[in-house]
Write an enzyme that holds these catalytic residues in place. Sequence first.
Site, PDB file in Angstrom:
ATOM      1  CG  ASN A  32      -2.059   1.036   1.059  1.00 33.69           C
ATOM      2  OD1 ASN A  32      -2.407   1.713   2.027  1.00 33.69           O
ATOM      3  ND2 ASN A  32      -2.620   1.176  -0.119  1.00 33.69           N
ATOM      4  CG  LEU A  33       4.478   0.387  -1.884  1.00 31.25           C
ATOM      5  CD1 LEU A  33       5.522   0.133  -2.962  1.00 31.25           C
ATOM      6  CD2 LEU A  33       5.052   0.135  -0.500  1.00 31.25           C
ATOM      7  CG  HIS A  37       6.169   2.911   1.429  1.00 29.57           C
ATOM      8  ND1 HIS A  37       4.834   3.233   1.548  1.00 29.57           N
ATOM      9  CD2 HIS A  37       6.487   2.212   2.544  1.00 29.57           C
ATOM     10  CE1 HIS A  37       4.364   2.741   2.680  1.00 29.57           C
ATOM     11  NE2 HIS A  37       5.349   2.119   3.307  1.00 29.57           N
ATOM     12  CD  GLN A 155       9.186  -0.017  11.864  1.00 25.22           C
ATOM     13  OE1 GLN A 155       8.157  -0.657  11.987  1.00 25.22           O
ATOM     14  NE2 GLN A 155       9.485   0.634  10.753  1.00 25.22           N
ATOM     15  NE  ARG A 189      -2.423   1.173  11.117  1.00 27.54           N
ATOM     16  CZ  ARG A 189      -1.337   0.396  11.069  1.00 27.54           C
ATOM     17  NH1 ARG A 189      -0.185   0.941  10.721  1.00 27.54           N
ATOM     18  NH2 ARG A 189      -1.397  -0.891  11.343  1.00 27.54           N
TER      19      ARG A 189
END
Length: 281
Positions: A32-33, A37, A155, A189
């Site tokens: 879902n780039l 990305h 992350q 999102r």
Amino acid sequence: MITTAAIADIRAQVNAWRTKGETIAFVPTMGNLHQGHITLVQQAREKADHVVVSIFVNPMQFGQNEDLDAYPRTLEQDSKALIAAGAELLFTPTPEIIYPKGLAQQTYVDVPEIGDELCGASRPGHFRGVATIVNKLFNIVQPDMALFGKKDFQQLLVIKTMVEDLSLPIDIIGIDTIREPSGLAMSSRNGYLTAQEKINAAALKQALDNMAANVRQGVDLDTATQIAQQSLLAAGFTPDYLELRNAHNLKPATDEDKELVIVAAAYIGKARLIDNLTFIR
């Protein structure tokens, strides 16, 4: 661009490049780039001879009540964008390939402390899932370097810590967050937001900017945090956390710390959005 779900295919192609003395950059994604990305792939193209991308929606990093089934799968669209960006090898494994014995029997990687709070506290087991899949993908691809966006600051530090602790010969490169014109950090999102929610969501970055300015001006931390939280509530957010941390280790900031990061997560509509802002005090 070669697209394959087979581990053997990935290793064969990477080995062919390596025998020529060529370097490999790796960009792991869940698909879902968006432009964030694509920027990682473009940056990877500049830093290495070849670029490998993975698309895998990792079930291990999703909680019981999270959006694993609803997470968008847009492989055809993603493939076109990756070809245009210069990716040469796309790895698209299934959960059965990655976790052949199932999640319950899977060896895992856990990064203590840094992975246990903030998003780790709100999403128990999340960073265990992230560290495990990234380590597994690193072992499959064996890149010289891997690129990650700085939007998910925690992350990035979890992965850097894992690589250091496990002595992996991989350079981890953080790339600046790509934003909408409004300042909203690009995220898969964001697709969950209504048009009005997307407008309101720009308040998250604004709250971080204002909080940093207040901290720099000497406003005490509790007051600066409360002002930022009130601005998020006024925009329709439900804050999860909003904290000032040491930018190197994510420990709570002290008066002696100069390099700081504000980390935030907040819900708006159906989306849980994260963002951060690093600055010097």
